[in-house]
Motif scaffolding. Structure first.
Motif, short mmCIF file in Angstrom:
data_model
loop_
_atom_site.label_atom_id
_atom_site.label_comp_id
_atom_site.label_asym_id
_atom_site.label_seq_id
_atom_site.Cartn_x
_atom_site.Cartn_y
_atom_site.Cartn_z
N GLY A 167 111.62 -15.27 -18.20
CA GLY A 167 111.96 -13.35 -17.80
C GLY A 167 112.93 -14.74 -16.84
N TYR A 168 112.88 -15.37 -16.21
CA TYR A 168 113.66 -16.02 -15.32
C TYR A 168 114.11 -17.64 -15.40
CZ TYR A 168 109.62 -17.44 -12.82
OH TYR A 168 108.94 -17.59 -12.72
N VAL A 169 114.87 -18.13 -14.72
CA VAL A 169 115.05 -20.08 -15.20
C VAL A 169 115.00 -20.11 -12.99
CG1 VAL A 169 116.10 -19.53 -16.53
CG2 VAL A 169 117.45 -19.62 -14.94
N GLU A 170 114.61 -21.28 -12.19
CA GLU A 170 114.69 -21.87 -11.31
C GLU A 170 114.41 -23.03 -10.98
OE1 GLU A 170 110.69 -21.10 -9.69
OE2 GLU A 170 109.46 -21.98 -11.57
N THR A 171 115.81 -24.09 -10.22
CA THR A 171 116.02 -24.84 -9.42
C THR A 171 114.57 -25.92 -9.37
OG1 THR A 171 116.66 -24.48 -7.35
CG2 THR A 171 118.56 -23.37 -8.91
N LEU A 172 114.61 -27.13 -8.93
CA LEU A 172 113.68 -27.92 -8.47
C LEU A 172 114.05 -27.36 -7.12
CD1 LEU A 172 114.78 -31.67 -9.35
CD2 LEU A 172 113.78 -29.92 -10.59
N PHE A 173 113.55 -26.27 -6.60
CA PHE A 173 114.12 -26.00 -5.22
C PHE A 173 113.45 -23.96 -5.63
CE2 PHE A 173 116.17 -29.71 -4.93
CZ PHE A 173 116.18 -30.63 -4.32
N PHE A 229 124.93 -15.86 -23.88
CA PHE A 229 125.69 -15.97 -22.75
C PHE A 229 124.25 -16.27 -22.34
CE2 PHE A 229 125.15 -14.14 -18.43
CZ PHE A 229 126.69 -14.96 -18.33
N GLY A 230 123.15 -15.91 -21.83
CA GLY A 230 121.97 -16.04 -21.94
C GLY A 230 120.53 -17.53 -21.69
N GLU A 231 120.85 -17.83 -22.75
CA GLU A 231 121.26 -18.98 -22.84
C GLU A 231 121.87 -20.39 -22.61
OE1 GLU A 231 121.14 -19.60 -27.43
OE2 GLU A 231 118.90 -18.02 -27.54
N ARG A 232 122.94 -20.10 -22.64
CA ARG A 232 123.78 -20.57 -22.13
C ARG A 232 123.52 -21.66 -20.20
NH1 ARG A 232 127.26 -18.71 -25.39
NH2 ARG A 232 128.29 -17.17 -23.62
N VAL A 233 123.23 -19.86 -18.76
CA VAL A 233 122.47 -19.56 -18.32
C VAL A 233 121.23 -20.53 -18.37
CG1 VAL A 233 122.44 -18.13 -16.61
CG2 VAL A 233 124.01 -17.37 -17.49
N ALA A 234 120.69 -19.99 -18.85
CA ALA A 234 119.52 -20.34 -19.18
C ALA A 234 119.10 -22.16 -18.94
CB ALA A 234 118.03 -20.41 -19.54
N MET A 235 120.27 -22.29 -19.61
CA MET A 235 120.75 -24.12 -19.53
C MET A 235 121.10 -24.80 -18.54
SD MET A 235 120.88 -25.13 -23.01
CE MET A 235 122.90 -24.13 -24.17
N ASN A 236 122.19 -24.18 -17.62
CA ASN A 236 123.73 -24.46 -16.78
C ASN A 236 122.79 -24.71 -15.66
OD1 ASN A 236 125.79 -22.70 -15.08
ND2 ASN A 236 125.62 -25.73 -15.21
N THR A 237 122.03 -22.84 -15.13
CA THR A 237 121.22 -22.81 -13.81
C THR A 237 120.57 -24.30 -13.60
OG1 THR A 237 121.79 -20.30 -14.17
CG2 THR A 237 120.36 -20.83 -12.28
N PRO A 238 119.60 -24.39 -14.04
CA PRO A 238 118.77 -25.08 -13.49
C PRO A 238 119.52 -26.38 -12.68
CG PRO A 238 117.35 -24.40 -15.12
CD PRO A 238 118.89 -23.86 -14.79
N ILE A 239 120.09 -26.60 -13.35
CA ILE A 239 121.39 -28.20 -12.76
C ILE A 239 122.39 -27.72 -11.97
CG2 ILE A 239 122.38 -30.24 -14.76
CD1 ILE A 239 119.75 -29.37 -15.82
N GLN A 240 123.38 -26.61 -12.19
CA GLN A 240 124.15 -26.40 -11.31
C GLN A 240 123.49 -26.05 -10.21
OE1 GLN A 240 126.90 -23.35 -12.00
NE2 GLN A 240 128.48 -25.05 -12.34
N GLY A 241 122.94 -25.54 -10.54
CA GLY A 241 122.08 -25.08 -9.11
C GLY A 241 121.19 -25.60 -8.20
N THR A 242 120.20 -26.80 -9.01
CA THR A 242 119.79 -27.93 -8.12
C THR A 242 120.48 -28.74 -6.96
OG1 THR A 242 117.76 -27.72 -9.97
CG2 THR A 242 118.34 -29.27 -8.35
N ALA A 243 121.96 -28.78 -8.07
CA ALA A 243 123.26 -29.56 -7.69
C ALA A 243 123.30 -28.95 -6.13
CB ALA A 243 123.88 -30.13 -8.42
N ALA A 244 123.40 -27.82 -6.21
CA ALA A 244 123.97 -26.84 -4.93
C ALA A 244 122.53 -26.71 -3.50
CB ALA A 244 124.31 -25.57 -5.48
N ASP A 245 122.20 -26.72 -4.12
CA ASP A 245 120.72 -26.83 -3.29
C ASP A 245 121.07 -28.39 -2.91
OD1 ASP A 245 119.85 -24.43 -3.72
OD2 ASP A 245 118.00 -25.14 -5.26
N ILE A 246 121.25 -29.38 -3.31
CA ILE A 246 121.26 -30.73 -2.89
C ILE A 246 122.09 -31.35 -2.08
CG2 ILE A 246 121.25 -33.05 -3.74
CD1 ILE A 246 119.67 -32.65 -6.27
N ILE A 247 123.56 -30.33 -1.92
CA ILE A 247 124.85 -30.48 -1.30
C ILE A 247 124.45 -29.93 -0.23
CG2 ILE A 247 126.42 -28.30 -1.78
CD1 ILE A 247 128.52 -30.90 -1.60
N LYS A 248 123.57 -28.54 0.24
CA LYS A 248 123.35 -27.92 1.25
C LYS A 248 121.84 -28.73 1.77
CE LYS A 248 123.84 -23.02 -0.64
NZ LYS A 248 123.41 -21.83 -1.13
#
Length: 877
Positions: free
Chosen positions: A762-768, A787-806
């Motif tokens: 029911g959710y995806v998560e980043t490496l953090f 739409f949900g499938e596209r978000v599932a694929m993208n969020t771990p990637i874009q979210g992890t990148a966001a975590d890294i720059i933070k």
């Protein structure tokens, strides 16, 4: 009396598919309930009925099913997310006191028909509200029908009386049954006459009036031979279909039309339901208030602290407290400090200015463990007074955001409604009247205590949930430290060159004037270029360019449409350039000039930490995330961002292809990892593999195509979108994507595995550990699910990148502080960080920035950042 009768299942169903996915913080889906209530309130405002009745189906066989097993047999079952909302909407209606009826063995349509007949016989008018055209057969006498349609949150209504129906269909409303008997209805599995479609059925009814009339004139020459054969073979099917399509208006419903009760709401129950659903606007609409709150927030005793000695004693006591819940604002005109069962309120006006600042410095100096809601503005205000902030150990706003990052806002009243089931009293500590001795200080004190109590209640729940969801490190090592850094960056700001900005604005104005003259010359006369309607008429009617279908509002003239017309007429590139130039002038030149601080001549953007669902930062006033970079003219804007003086420089470092590196690491695709490890151009390396040519034979076109796929693949790019991006056919684009995924099998495997895992969990998560819930994956609507499938694929990637720059921002700021440098972080834009540094620290700061960014997170596809320096932002690129 006017009675409004609503087809509950129909309206709820249409709301579910028409309103975007919504859920409360518990994860309960709420979009159908929200859409249903919005429709109900709209209709009550429009129709002003004396009584409202809502009819529902019962989940058991009706008399139609008992006679024909095939009736509605092809219908899919109700989606789980919709089924979960049916009992909720019934609870809300009951709490509102709205009459609700259902009858085993009968459909809601039969109840609508029965009530409307009884109303007509009683001399009452009846408005039937439904999304099902079957009910149009009930029009007549005092009965009208309002057809409801909802799509992407937009609801439309069509009202039909006998005249309106006759105008549209050409026959009486009751003849709708005859129409369905002939043409059938696949949605209800009503067969009709096999081979007879809508056009033929309408013509038959026009010629012969009714189903009986058709069969009484089978030998009429107006019926073609083939049609006659179909009618003869399908007569029994037609008769059965007529019976199935007829709404029963004599259902044994125990409802006395003359005695329908007026709605009397149970305000306590209704408040509790709407707060649980987090429908704040509906609570306001219905006039519900915190007095009906269930459960209530614990009420703390409130005392006023108004002298320095008493304040010092209070701070001494608070220094030993395990947790202090604090409430203040950017103006720092009042404080509320809650611990145990007592809330202490302090007003700045009761103290000398220097005493008040000393109290603030001591309170936020680190000895007191403080929890606030949305602490960043307060931290920034304290820093502006020269007060260092060390004691904020928790921010409930950040916690609420991490636990549910798709909400539209996280202000304290909204979060309190979600987590505490309570509506807070109004409070604005930035309003001088709230803290003035001549104002309502007593009311302010009580409201402060309630708000501080909400902070405590939210903390209790969110702190536990952060731990349970595995987000402790994400919160305490990334988000909370970053909040302090962002406050510092907002305070420092960035210098801009106003004289250069004005000169650039003059240049843009001159170019705009040239473009206007050229466009008028191409068009053969003047017109309003900014009017889509007038522009559409010029392009598609006057100049005859190929147009998409014309809508009610006129032709579409958006960028996508115009780009397809480029090359067909010289007016098109001029219009595109005109739009770019005027936007640069209004948004960036004029916009930046407006927000230059008169205090220090710098721009102080506001970094938004709780806006994007992926964790990326955004900024406002001004928005620096959207500074143009794709055109040379757009890039000129970066020249206007400069170092403070000649003794300072700007240092910029950005991550090289961070999202692709994260994709390589997460997918563990050995080919992609190897390309990054060996320092290859990833787009060229991809092209060499996909096209099967040596690396040195890759053409710019090959590289460009693979670049589009590389960046599009984690966004779930479709063959249609790729075809448009790289100018090939859809078939060629599909073959290209297939070849790409064969080249990088790890990526293909990741895409399938992450979608399956997201659907299961029911959710995806980043490496953090940053999570995003995806209820869309359970939707039966293909577009929503996709739409949900596209978000599932993208969020771990874009979210992890966001975590890294933070992480990089936290590391850079900490190291600058540890090493005693004067260099400071001033901007973060997507994947780049910008420092302002004294010239004599330039080399040290460049090395530090690069090292900390590259060491932010060890990956199999190593992070790469390159720092450059210059007097302006433009010079660093």
């Amino acid at each position: 009396m006017k009675i409004m009768v609503i087809d509950g299942n129909s309206i709820l169903n249409r709301a579910f598919y028409g309103v975007r996915q919504l859920s409360n913080h518990e994860g309960l889906p709420t979009n159908a309930v929200y859409g249903f209530l919005a429709t109900l309130f709209k209709l009550q405002d429009d129709e002003k009925p004396d009584r409202t009745v809502v009819c529902f189906d019962v989940r058991q066989k009706t008399f139609r099913h008992l006679r024909f097993d095939s009736y509605k047999a092809t219908r899919k079952g109700m989606p789980d997310d919709l089924a979960a909302q049916v009992p909720v909407v019934k609870q809300v209606l009951d709490a509102m006191g709205v009459t609700r009826v259902e009858l085993p063995g009968y459909e809601a349509d039969d109840l609508l028909g029965t009530i409307s007949r009884r109303a007509d016989e009683h001399g009452d008018s009846c408005v039937i509200v439904t999304g099902d055209r079957d009910s149009l057969q009930l029009i007549g006498g005092g009965t009208t029908v309002r057809l409801v349609s909802t799509k992407m949150g937009q609801t439309t209504y069509e009202t039909y009386d006998t005249a309106a129906f006759r105008e549209k269909y050409g026959f009486e409303p009751s003849r709708l049954i005859d129409l369905k008997a002939l043409m059938g209805d696949s949605s209800d599995n009503i067969p009709g006459v096999p081979g007879i479609g809508e056009k033929t059925a309408l013509q038959l009814l026009h010629d012969f009036g009714t189903l009986d009339g058709v069969y009484a004139h089978l030998d009429d020459e107006r019926i073609k031979k083939g049609t006659r054969t179909k009618l003869e073979a399908g007569e029994q099917s037609a008769r059965d279909s007529f019976w199935l399509a007829t709404i029963d208006r004599s259902a044994p419903l125990a409802l006395d039309i003359a005695d329908i009760p007026a709605a009397q709401a149970d305000e306590d129950a209704l408040y509790a339901l709407l707060t649980r659903l987090e429908f704040k606007n509906f609570i306001k609409r219905l006039g519900l208030s915190a007095e009906q709150a269930t459960p209530r927030l614990p009420q703390a005793a409130v005392r006023r602290v108004s002298d320095a000695t008493e304040a010092d004693t209070l701070l001494d006591a608070l220094a030993g407290a395990e947790q202090v819940f604090a409430l203040t604002s950017e103006t720092l005109g009042a404080l509320c400090l809650l611990t145990g069962e007592e809330a202490s309120v302090l007003f700045a006006g009761d103290f000398a200015p220097e005493t008040w600042d000393a109290l603030l410095a001591r309170l936020f100096g680190g000895a007191v463990k403080l929890t606030l809601h949305d602490a960043k503005p307060v931290v920034a205000a304290l820093l502006a007074r020269g007060i260092a902030v060390k004691g904020v150990v928790f921010d409930t706003c950040l916690a609420a955001y991490l636990l549910d990052p798709t909400q539209s806002g996280y202000d304290l009243p909204r979060v309190a409604l979600a987590y505490c089931g309570a509506e807070l009293p109004p409070l604005d500590l930035d309003d001088p009247a709230a803290v003035s001795p001549l104002g309502g200080q007593e009311q302010t004190m009580q409201s402060c205590a309630a708000h501080a109590g909400a902070v405590r209640a939210i903390y209790t729940e969110t702190a536990e949930k952060l731990e349970a969801c595995g987000m402790h490190k994400l919160y305490f090592e990334i988000e909370l430290p970053l909040m302090h850094i962002l406050a510092e960056m907002e305070l420092v700001g960035c210098a801009v060159a106003p004289a250069q900005l004005r000169a650039f604005g003059d240049k843009l104005d001159a170019r705009t004037a040239e473009l206007v003259e050229q466009i008028y010359a191409h068009a053969g006369g003047a017109f309003n270029i900014n009017s889509p309607r007038q522009l559409g008429e010029v392009l598609f009617e006057k100049l005859g360019l190929p147009a998409q279908k014309k809508a009610k509002t006129g032709y579409s003239t958006n960028v996508e449409v115009l780009e397809k017309l480029t090359g067909l007429h010289p007016i098109v590139p001029d219009i595109l350039e005109y739009r770019q130039v005027t936007k640069l002038k209004s948004t960036y030149v004029d916009g930046l000039l407006k927000v230059i601080s008169p205090r220090d001549g710098r721009v102080h953007t506001h970094f938004q930490q709780t806006v994007t669902a992926t964790g990326r930062l955004s900024s406002t006033d001004p928005n620096l995330q959207n500074i143009p970079v794709r055109t040379e003219l757009g890039r000129e804007i970066r020249r206007m961002f400069v170092a403070r003086d000649e003794t300072h420089v700007l240092i910029d470092a950005d991550y090289s292809q961070i999202e692709l590196r994260v994709l390589a690491h997460i997918s563990q695709d050995e080919h992609m990892i190897e390309a990054f490890r060996t320092g290859q151009d990833i787009h060229a390396a991809t092209a060499a593999k996909v096209y099967g040519v040596p690396l040195d034979e890759v053409t710019p076109q090959m590289r460009s195509s693979c670049k589009a796929v590389n960046f599009g693949i984690v966004y779930g790019i479709s063959d249609f979108s790729l075809a448009q991006d790289i100018g090939v056919t859809r078939k060629e684009a599909k073959a290209f994507i297939d070849s790409y995924l064969e080249t990088y099998p790890g990526v293909a495997r990741y895409m399938e595995e992450i979608k399956a895992a997201a659907k299961e969990k029911g959710y995806v998560e980043t490496l953090f550990g940053r999570r995003r819930a995806l209820p869309e994956l359970q939707s039966s609507n293909f577009n929503i699910r996709s739409f949900g499938e596209r978000v599932a694929m993208n969020t771990p990637i874009q979210g992890t990148a966001a975590d890294i720059i933070k992480i990089a921002m936290v590391r850079v700021a900490d190291r600058l502080r540890r090493e005693g440098l004067q260099s400071r972080l001033i901007l973060q834009v997507h994947d780049e960080l910008i420092l302002e540094a004294p010239v004599d620290e330039q080399q040290h700061a460049m090395r530090l920035l690069t090292e900390e960014m590259e060491a932010a997170f060890p990956m199999d596809a190593p992070l790469v950042a390159e720092a450059k320096a210059g007097h302006s932002w433009y010079d660093t690129k």
